[in-house]
Scaffold this motif. Structure first.
Motif, mmCIF file in Angstrom:
data_model
loop_
_atom_site.group_PDB
_atom_site.id
_atom_site.type_symbol
_atom_site.label_atom_id
_atom_site.label_comp_id
_atom_site.label_asym_id
_atom_site.label_seq_id
_atom_site.Cartn_x
_atom_site.Cartn_y
_atom_site.Cartn_z
ATOM 1 N N CYS A 52 97.939 89.834 -20.620
ATOM 2 C CA CYS A 52 97.755 90.869 -21.641
ATOM 3 C C CYS A 52 97.253 92.174 -21.021
ATOM 4 O O CYS A 52 97.662 93.258 -21.459
ATOM 5 C CB CYS A 52 96.789 90.394 -22.715
ATOM 6 S SG CYS A 52 97.475 89.094 -23.760
ATOM 7 N N ARG B 195 106.338 95.682 -25.075
ATOM 8 C CA ARG B 195 106.895 95.041 -26.269
ATOM 9 C C ARG B 195 107.983 94.036 -25.931
ATOM 10 O O ARG B 195 108.069 92.979 -26.532
ATOM 11 C CB ARG B 195 107.494 96.102 -27.189
ATOM 12 C CG ARG B 195 106.548 96.744 -28.127
ATOM 13 C CD ARG B 195 107.294 97.511 -29.204
ATOM 14 N NE ARG B 195 108.457 98.245 -28.705
ATOM 15 C CZ ARG B 195 108.436 99.513 -28.302
ATOM 16 N NH1 ARG B 195 107.313 100.184 -28.301
ATOM 17 N NH2 ARG B 195 109.535 100.105 -27.886
ATOM 18 N N GLY C 175 105.239 89.653 -24.378
ATOM 19 C CA GLY C 175 104.740 88.990 -25.578
ATOM 20 C C GLY C 175 104.291 87.568 -25.260
ATOM 21 O O GLY C 175 104.588 87.016 -24.200
ATOM 22 N N GLU D 165 105.423 84.934 -26.492
ATOM 23 C CA GLU D 165 106.596 84.066 -26.346
ATOM 24 C C GLU D 165 107.134 84.074 -24.925
ATOM 25 O O GLU D 165 107.690 83.091 -24.456
ATOM 26 C CB GLU D 165 107.697 84.460 -27.337
ATOM 27 C CG GLU D 165 108.326 85.815 -27.092
ATOM 28 C CD GLU D 165 107.592 86.992 -27.733
ATOM 29 O OE1 GLU D 165 108.186 88.076 -27.788
ATOM 30 O OE2 GLU D 165 106.441 86.840 -28.163
#
Length: 103
Positions: free
Chosen positions: A33, A45, A49, A51
């Protein structure tokens, strides 16, 4: 862009999580992050993520391999770049290249 990929590689390695192994550097989600926050928003973006992090196998400490993630990132950006280059020839804008457009 190559400069952005170089910066991403540098940031991933800078945020590697302990316990350290010189042969297999790994990063936890918190470090992932932090890298996402440091990258331009358009990359954050699309490539940073949860995912994307969960796509890779993790070790007992919940970390993923930096090398495996970065190889995936390079492959993904190469595919996107090729798609963009091909879209230049798609005059009908239907997402396919006809015989005439492939010439």
């Amino acid at each position: 862009e190559p400069a952005e990929l170089d910066e991403c590689w540098r940031l991933l390695r800078a945020h590697a999580s302990p316990p350290a192994s010189p042969l297999d550097e790994r990063i936890d989600y918190a470090g992932f992050c932090r890298v996402a926050d440091a990258m331009p928003a358009r990359l954050g973006r699309h490539f940073f993520g949860a995912e994307h992090f969960l796509r890779f196998p993790n070790d007992p400490w919940g970390r993923v391999s930096i090398v495996h993630y970065f190889c995936w990132l390079r492959s993904k950006t190469a595919i996107l770049r090729t798609r963009i280059e091909f879209s230049i020839y798609d005059h009908s804008t239907d997402g396919t290249l006809g015989e005439r457009e492939r010439e």
